[in-house]
Design a protein around this motif. Structure first.
Motif, PDB file in Angstrom:
ATOM      1  N   MET A 183      44.951  32.758   5.183  1.00 36.82           N
ATOM      2  CA  MET A 183      43.519  32.819   4.880  1.00 36.82           C
ATOM      3  C   MET A 183      42.676  32.545   6.120  1.00 36.82           C
ATOM      4  O   MET A 183      41.721  33.281   6.424  1.00 36.82           O
ATOM      5  CB  MET A 183      43.174  31.803   3.787  1.00 36.82           C
ATOM      6  N   ILE A 184      43.035  31.498   6.848  1.00 35.97           N
ATOM      7  CA  ILE A 184      42.268  31.119   8.040  1.00 35.97           C
ATOM      8  C   ILE A 184      42.397  32.179   9.129  1.00 35.97           C
ATOM      9  O   ILE A 184      41.401  32.589   9.744  1.00 35.97           O
ATOM     10  CB  ILE A 184      42.729  29.747   8.556  1.00 35.97           C
ATOM     11  N   ALA A 185      43.617  32.636   9.361  1.00 41.08           N
ATOM     12  CA  ALA A 185      43.853  33.629  10.416  1.00 41.08           C
ATOM     13  C   ALA A 185      43.173  34.953  10.098  1.00 41.08           C
ATOM     14  O   ALA A 185      42.534  35.569  10.958  1.00 41.08           O
ATOM     15  CB  ALA A 185      45.352  33.828  10.619  1.00 41.08           C
ATOM     16  N   ILE A 186      43.297  35.402   8.863  1.00 37.89           N
ATOM     17  CA  ILE A 186      42.696  36.676   8.467  1.00 37.89           C
ATOM     18  C   ILE A 186      41.173  36.568   8.452  1.00 37.89           C
ATOM     19  O   ILE A 186      40.466  37.468   8.917  1.00 37.89           O
ATOM     20  CB  ILE A 186      43.208  37.102   7.072  1.00 37.89           C
ATOM     21  N   GLY A 187      40.653  35.475   7.919  1.00 37.32           N
ATOM     22  CA  GLY A 187      39.208  35.299   7.858  1.00 37.32           C
ATOM     23  C   GLY A 187      38.572  35.303   9.228  1.00 37.32           C
ATOM     24  O   GLY A 187      37.493  35.884   9.425  1.00 37.32           O
ATOM     25  N   TYR A 188      39.237  34.679  10.177  1.00 36.96           N
ATOM     26  CA  TYR A 188      38.713  34.645  11.544  1.00 36.96           C
ATOM     27  C   TYR A 188      38.773  36.030  12.186  1.00 36.96           C
ATOM     28  O   TYR A 188      37.786  36.506  12.755  1.00 36.96           O
ATOM     29  CB  TYR A 188      39.514  33.645  12.378  1.00 36.96           C
ATOM     30  N   ASP A 189      39.917  36.696  12.094  1.00 38.36           N
ATOM     31  CA  ASP A 189      40.085  37.984  12.773  1.00 38.36           C
ATOM     32  C   ASP A 189      39.173  39.068  12.210  1.00 38.36           C
ATOM     33  O   ASP A 189      38.666  39.904  12.953  1.00 38.36           O
ATOM     34  CB  ASP A 189      41.537  38.456  12.662  1.00 38.36           C
ATOM     35  N   THR A 190      38.973  39.079  10.895  1.00 39.70           N
ATOM     36  CA  THR A 190      38.201  40.148  10.265  1.00 39.70           C
ATOM     37  C   THR A 190      36.716  39.836  10.184  1.00 39.70           C
ATOM     38  O   THR A 190      35.924  40.710   9.848  1.00 39.70           O
ATOM     39  CB  THR A 190      38.706  40.412   8.836  1.00 39.70           C
ATOM     40  N   LEU A 191      36.322  38.602  10.475  1.00 36.88           N
ATOM     41  CA  LEU A 191      34.932  38.159  10.356  1.00 36.88           C
ATOM     42  C   LEU A 191      34.400  38.408   8.945  1.00 36.88           C
ATOM     43  O   LEU A 191      33.247  38.776   8.741  1.00 36.88           O
ATOM     44  CB  LEU A 191      34.028  38.853  11.382  1.00 36.88           C
ATOM     45  N   CYS A 192      35.263  38.217   7.958  1.00 44.06           N
ATOM     46  CA  CYS A 192      34.869  38.468   6.575  1.00 44.06           C
ATOM     47  C   CYS A 192      34.006  37.341   6.014  1.00 44.06           C
ATOM     48  O   CYS A 192      34.228  36.164   6.326  1.00 44.06           O
ATOM     49  CB  CYS A 192      36.107  38.615   5.683  1.00 44.06           C
ATOM     50  N   ARG A 193      33.062  37.698   5.181  1.00 41.78           N
ATOM     51  CA  ARG A 193      32.421  36.714   4.331  1.00 41.78           C
ATOM     52  C   ARG A 193      33.474  36.233   3.341  1.00 41.78           C
ATOM     53  O   ARG A 193      34.462  36.934   3.077  1.00 41.78           O
ATOM     54  CB  ARG A 193      31.251  37.325   3.570  1.00 41.78           C
ATOM     55  N   ARG A 194      33.260  35.073   2.739  1.00 42.67           N
ATOM     56  CA  ARG A 194      34.283  34.554   1.831  1.00 42.67           C
ATOM     57  C   ARG A 194      34.495  35.491   0.639  1.00 42.67           C
ATOM     58  O   ARG A 194      35.623  35.654   0.155  1.00 42.67           O
ATOM     59  CB  ARG A 194      33.919  33.145   1.349  1.00 42.67           C
ATOM     60  N   SER A 195      33.416  36.133   0.155  1.00 47.23           N
ATOM     61  CA  SER A 195      33.545  37.048  -0.979  1.00 47.23           C
ATOM     62  C   SER A 195      34.348  38.286  -0.603  1.00 47.23           C
ATOM     63  O   SER A 195      35.051  38.869  -1.449  1.00 47.23           O
ATOM     64  CB  SER A 195      32.161  37.456  -1.488  1.00 47.23           C
ATOM     65  N   GLU A 196      34.252  38.704   0.645  1.00 47.38           N
ATOM     66  CA  GLU A 196      35.026  39.845   1.131  1.00 47.38           C
ATOM     67  C   GLU A 196      36.483  39.451   1.359  1.00 47.38           C
ATOM     68  O   GLU A 196      37.409  40.213   1.055  1.00 47.38           O
ATOM     69  CB  GLU A 196      34.435  40.363   2.440  1.00 47.38           C
ATOM     70  N   LEU A 197      36.677  38.252   1.874  1.00 44.57           N
ATOM     71  CA  LEU A 197      38.016  37.773   2.224  1.00 44.57           C
ATOM     72  C   LEU A 197      38.924  37.731   0.999  1.00 44.57           C
ATOM     73  O   LEU A 197      40.077  38.173   1.055  1.00 44.57           O
ATOM     74  CB  LEU A 197      37.905  36.388   2.864  1.00 44.57           C
ATOM     75  N   VAL A 198      38.417  37.199  -0.113  1.00 38.14           N
ATOM     76  CA  VAL A 198      39.262  37.047  -1.298  1.00 38.14           C
ATOM     77  C   VAL A 198      39.505  38.379  -2.005  1.00 38.14           C
ATOM     78  O   VAL A 198      40.342  38.450  -2.917  1.00 38.14           O
ATOM     79  CB  VAL A 198      38.654  36.029  -2.287  1.00 38.14           C
ATOM     80  N   CYS A 199      38.785  39.427  -1.603  1.00 33.77           N
ATOM     81  CA  CYS A 199      38.974  40.741  -2.225  1.00 33.77           C
ATOM     82  C   CYS A 199      39.890  41.656  -1.417  1.00 33.77           C
ATOM     83  O   CYS A 199      40.163  42.787  -1.843  1.00 33.77           O
ATOM     84  CB  CYS A 199      37.615  41.423  -2.421  1.00 33.77           C
ATOM     85  N   LEU A 200      40.357  41.202  -0.255  1.00 31.86           N
ATOM     86  CA  LEU A 200      41.259  42.028   0.551  1.00 31.86           C
ATOM     87  C   LEU A 200      42.550  42.296  -0.216  1.00 31.86           C
ATOM     88  O   LEU A 200      43.107  41.400  -0.850  1.00 31.86           O
ATOM     89  CB  LEU A 200      41.569  41.334   1.880  1.00 31.86           C
ATOM     90  N   ARG A 201      43.028  43.533  -0.134  1.00 27.00           N
ATOM     91  CA  ARG A 201      44.203  43.945  -0.884  1.00 27.00           C
ATOM     92  C   ARG A 201      45.310  44.416   0.071  1.00 27.00           C
ATOM     93  O   ARG A 201      45.037  45.027   1.114  1.00 27.00           O
ATOM     94  CB  ARG A 201      43.853  45.068  -1.865  1.00 27.00           C
ATOM     95  N   LEU A 202      46.544  44.137  -0.318  1.00 23.65           N
ATOM     96  CA  LEU A 202      47.679  44.432   0.553  1.00 23.65           C
ATOM     97  C   LEU A 202      47.841  45.927   0.797  1.00 23.65           C
ATOM     98  O   LEU A 202      48.233  46.344   1.892  1.00 23.65           O
ATOM     99  CB  LEU A 202      48.962  43.858  -0.053  1.00 23.65           C
ATOM    100  N   GLU A 203      47.519  46.753  -0.205  1.00 26.97           N
ATOM    101  CA  GLU A 203      47.683  48.194  -0.035  1.00 26.97           C
ATOM    102  C   GLU A 203      46.649  48.801   0.918  1.00 26.97           C
ATOM    103  O   GLU A 203      46.776  49.968   1.312  1.00 26.97           O
ATOM    104  CB  GLU A 203      47.623  48.914  -1.389  1.00 26.97           C
ATOM    105  N   ASP A 204      45.641  48.015   1.277  1.00 26.13           N
ATOM    106  CA  ASP A 204      44.626  48.487   2.216  1.00 26.13           C
ATOM    107  C   ASP A 204      44.961  48.130   3.659  1.00 26.13           C
ATOM    108  O   ASP A 204      44.132  48.299   4.558  1.00 26.13           O
ATOM    109  CB  ASP A 204      43.255  47.913   1.852  1.00 26.13           C
ATOM    110  N   LEU A 205      46.164  47.610   3.875  1.00 24.26           N
ATOM    111  CA  LEU A 205      46.604  47.212   5.213  1.00 24.26           C
ATOM    112  C   LEU A 205      47.324  48.371   5.896  1.00 24.26           C
ATOM    113  O   LEU A 205      48.196  49.000   5.305  1.00 24.26           O
ATOM    114  CB  LEU A 205      47.538  46.001   5.107  1.00 24.26           C
ATOM    115  N   THR A 206      46.950  48.654   7.136  1.00 27.37           N
ATOM    116  CA  THR A 206      47.613  49.683   7.933  1.00 27.37           C
ATOM    117  C   THR A 206      48.117  49.048   9.224  1.00 27.37           C
ATOM    118  O   THR A 206      47.333  48.519  10.018  1.00 27.37           O
ATOM    119  CB  THR A 206      46.644  50.827   8.284  1.00 27.37           C
ATOM    120  N   ARG A 207      49.420  49.086   9.433  1.00 28.28           N
ATOM    121  CA  ARG A 207      49.997  48.486  10.629  1.00 28.28           C
ATOM    122  C   ARG A 207      49.781  49.402  11.833  1.00 28.28           C
ATOM    123  O   ARG A 207      49.857  50.629  11.711  1.00 28.28           O
ATOM    124  CB  ARG A 207      51.485  48.201  10.420  1.00 28.28           C
TER     125      ARG A 207
END
Length: 298
Positions: free
Chosen positions: A137-161
Motif C-alpha cells: 500500500m505504501i509503496a504503490i501509493g507513493y509511486d502512483t501519487l494516488c489519492r486514497r480513494s484511487e489507491l483502494v480501487c486499483l485492480r490487479l488486472e489493470d497492471l501491465t509489466r
C-alpha cells in the motif's frame, strides 16, 4: 412534500455520479435537515435565510471545504425537486463569504510522506499478511501519487509489466475525472516486488489489490479508503516516528510526499501534474511549495 422523500429522489442519480458524491449528498443534506428540524425550520423547500443561518451555525465547527460541500447537497436536492434554489441567493453568498473570511486562508496541508519516511514505514511493517499488504500500500501509493480513494480501487488486472522491471497500472477514476477516462500510474521495480509479495501471500489473481484482512481472513472487497491513514499511522508508530509527525499523516500523505520529492529532483510542474493527474496548478503548487522544509526528524 414529505420529510425524507429527498432520499428517494437522490437514487435517480445512481450511475450518473460517483458513489462517493452520492454518499456526500446524502450525508450533508441529512445534517442540514437535522439542523432545520432542531431549529423549527423547513429544510425543503428552504429559504435563503434558512440556508444562510445554517452556514453561520455550521461554520463554527466545519472547514471551508465542508461548507461548500453542504451547499452543493442543498442545491442538488432542491434542483431534483425543481424547486427554486436558495443557495444562489445573495444572502447565502454573504453568509458564505463571512464564514470564509473567519477561517484560515491557507488549507491545512497533509504531511508529505517523502522517500525517507516511506522507507522507514515500510521497514517497520511486520512479515505478516497485513504487514505485506501495508508495505504494498505504501509503496504503490507513493509511486502512483494516488489519492486514497484511487489507491483502494486499483485492480490487479489493470497492471501491465514493463521491460525495465517496473510496471504501469491504470488508475481508473479520480475525483477530477468524473467520466472515468483514467490515467496511468508507474510502479518502480521495488514497489512491484512489494505488490507481488502481497498478492502471492494473499493468493490474489484479480480484482482489488488492497483488501482488508479480518481475523486472518482475506476479504473479497477492496480496503476502505478511511483505512489508509490508519494503516500509515500504525506503521509510523511501529517505526518510532515522533507522535506529532504520526498524527499529521493522512491518506493524502503519499501523494503529497511524492510530489515534493519530484520537485526536489528537478521535475517541472507540468511533469508533476501529469504524474499525479492534477488539473489545477494552484493545488499542486501548494503541495510542492513546502518541499524544501517539510522534513521530519527523529
Amino acid at each position: 412534500m414529505s420529510i425524507g422523500s429527498w432520499r428517494t429522489s437522490i437514487e435517480r442519480l445512481d450511475g450518473a455520479y460517483s458513489e462517493h458524491t452520492l454518499r456526500s449528498y446524502r450525508s450533508d443534506f441529512t445534517i442540514f435537515e437535522r439542523w432545520c428540524l432542531g431549529n423549527d425550520r423547513a429544510p425543503l423547500p428552504a429559504t435563503p435565510q434558512v440556508v444562510a443561518d445554517f452556514i453561520a451555525a455550521d461554520a463554527v465547527t466545519s472547514a471551508s471545504s465542508t461548507l461548500k460541500r453542504r451547499l452543493a447537497a442543498i442545491r442538488k436536492v432542491h434542483r431534483l425537486f425543481r424547486l427554486p434554489c436558495p443557495v444562489d441567493d445573495e444572502e447565502v453568498a454573504i453568509a458564505v463569504r463571512r464564514a470564509m473570511r473567519a477561517k484560515r486562508r491557507r488549507p491545512r496541508q497533509a504531511l508529505g510522506l517523502t522517500a525517507a519516511l516511506r522507507d522507514q514505514l515500510i521497514a517497520a511493517c511486520p512479515d505478516t499478511l497485513i504487514g505485506r499488504r501495508d508495505r504494498a500500500m505504501i509503496a504503490i501509493g507513493y509511486d502512483t501519487l494516488c489519492r486514497r480513494s484511487e489507491l483502494v480501487c486499483l485492480r490487479l488486472e489493470d497492471l501491465t509489466r514493463l521491460s525495465d522491471g517496473g510496471a504501469k497500472i491504470l488508475v481508473r477514476r479520480a475525483k477530477n475525472d468524473q467520466f472515468g477516462d483514467g490515467r496511468w500510474g508507474y510502479l518502480s521495480a521495488v514497489a512491484l516486488a512489494h505488490l507481488d509479495a502481497w498478492a502471492e501471500a494473499a493468493a490474489i489473481r484479480e480484482g482489488p489489490i488492497l483488501r482488508a484482512v479480518i481475523g486472518g481472513h482475506l476479504q473479497a472487497k477492496g480496503l476502505l479508503s478511511v483505512a489508509v491513514s490508519r494503516r500509515l499511522k500504525a506503521a509510523a508508530q511501529r517505526a518510532g516516528v515522533p507522535a506529532p509527525t504520526t498524527a499529521a499523516l493522512s491518506g493524502h500523505s503519499m501523494r503529497v510526499g511524492a510530489a515534493q520529492d519530484l520537485m526536489t529532483a528537478g521535475k517541472s510542474l507540468l511533469q508533476i501534474m501529469s504524474a499525479g493527474g492534477w488539473t489545477s496548478v494552484n493545488v499542486v503548487g501548494r503541495y510542492v511549495g513546502e518541499a524544501d522544509w517539510n522534513v521530519w526528524a527523529v
